[in-house]
Design a protein around this motif. Structure first.
Motif, short mmCIF file in Angstrom:
data_model
loop_
_atom_site.label_atom_id
_atom_site.label_comp_id
_atom_site.label_asym_id
_atom_site.label_seq_id
_atom_site.Cartn_x
_atom_site.Cartn_y
_atom_site.Cartn_z
N THR A 177 19.72 -7.54 -0.75
CA THR A 177 20.24 -7.36 -2.10
C THR A 177 19.25 -7.95 -3.10
O THR A 177 18.55 -8.93 -2.79
N GLN A 192 20.04 -9.51 -5.73
CA GLN A 192 20.52 -10.84 -6.13
C GLN A 192 20.02 -11.92 -5.18
O GLN A 192 19.57 -13.00 -5.62
N GLU A 248 16.20 -9.56 -12.29
CA GLU A 248 17.33 -10.34 -11.78
C GLU A 248 17.01 -11.83 -11.83
O GLU A 248 17.91 -12.65 -12.07
N ARG A 266 17.78 -12.90 -15.21
CA ARG A 266 19.23 -12.90 -15.42
C ARG A 266 19.84 -14.18 -14.86
O ARG A 266 20.69 -14.81 -15.50
N GLU A 302 20.20 1.21 -12.90
CA GLU A 302 20.63 1.35 -11.51
C GLU A 302 20.06 2.64 -10.93
O GLU A 302 19.64 3.53 -11.65
N ASP A 356 21.32 -0.40 -4.13
CA ASP A 356 22.50 -1.08 -4.66
C ASP A 356 22.20 -1.98 -5.86
O ASP A 356 23.04 -2.78 -6.26
N ARG A 357 21.04 -1.84 -6.44
CA ARG A 357 20.62 -2.75 -7.50
C ARG A 357 21.49 -2.59 -8.76
O ARG A 357 22.00 -1.52 -9.05
N PRO A 358 21.62 -3.68 -9.52
CA PRO A 358 22.39 -3.61 -10.77
C PRO A 358 21.56 -3.05 -11.92
O PRO A 358 20.33 -3.11 -11.91
N ASP A 359 22.25 -2.53 -12.90
CA ASP A 359 21.61 -2.16 -14.16
C ASP A 359 21.28 -3.45 -14.92
O ASP A 359 22.09 -4.38 -14.97
N GLN A 360 20.09 -3.50 -15.51
CA GLN A 360 19.65 -4.74 -16.16
C GLN A 360 19.39 -4.57 -17.66
O GLN A 360 18.72 -5.41 -18.27
#
Length: 222
Positions: free
Chosen positions: A32, A34, A62, A65, A83, A151-155
């Protein structure tokens, strides 16, 4: 101030061999974004400049973040703050299955490497290096990194809240992360400088090392 650089998918420190003095940190042990960012923070200096190319840029976002106060300046190269698109997600598992079945070289040669580079005199040499880095890392790393990217998040909100010196750099012929993605990041960060490296694709650190190194040196001196 230490410069920490994070490499792209299936790349290692050789991606940055021509760049200013730096510490290259692997992003290969977790599946991940994260966890990869947390690992960078655990092993990085207390305060550092941060750059990342492609997947490395995604992890770098990330990192800021999770711990914006520890990063003094940011460089995002040939990357994407959004994403993953559904069409790209759908390709991940078949590629992972092939890699784990012993066909990593085929996945890299046929499905990934053709999208990496602009035409140039060192095209074959750089592609050979990309294959060497990928095979040295191996199929398990490919599987973990593919899952992390899928599966990465939108940043976008992360970048909107970031106000420190920033360089956004891309190869003019990058087909994986086209110019419009970098223009979006520049809109989100008004303080950022957008630099376009001509005659380069997705890997300007190797395709046009002198121009890319000069851009990073200017950013570090801001």
């Amino acid at each position: 101030m230490t410069l920490v650089l994070l490499p792209g998918m299936m790349c290692d420190g050789r991606l940055f061999q021509h760049m200013p003095p730096h510490q290259c940190m692997a992003i290969s042990q977790y599946d991940t974004v994260q966890e990869l960012a947390a690992d960078v923070l655990q092993n990085a200096p207390t305060s550092f400049a941060l750059g990342g190319l492609s997947m490395g840029g995604i992890v770098a976002m990330e990192v800021i973040r999770q711990a914006p106060d520890r990063v003094t300046r940011l460089c995002l190269m040939d990357t994407n703050c959004e994403e993953e698109a559904d069409t790209a997600k759908a390709m991940r598992q078949p590629q992972i299955d092939k890699a784990l079945a012993g066909r990593l070289d085929s996945v890299m040669r046929d499905e990934m490497k053709p999208n990496y580079l602009a035409d140039g005199p060192r095209h074959a040499e750089i592609l050979d290096l990309c294959m060497e880095m990928a095979l040295d890392l191996g199929p398990e790393v490919f599987a973990r990194q593919s899952a992390a990217l899928r599966d990465r998040p939108d940043q976008k909100k992360t970048l909107e809240s970031w106000d420190k010196p920033t360089l956004i750099l891309t190869g003019a012929q990058d087909r994986l992360c086209p110019l419009h993605r970098h223009e979006l990041m520049a809109e989100l960060m008004p303080q950022a400088a957008l630099t376009i490296i001509q005659d380069a694709g997705h890997l300007p650190t190797l395709e046009r090392p002198n121009e890319t190194r000069a851009a990073l040196s200017r950013w570090l001196e801001e």
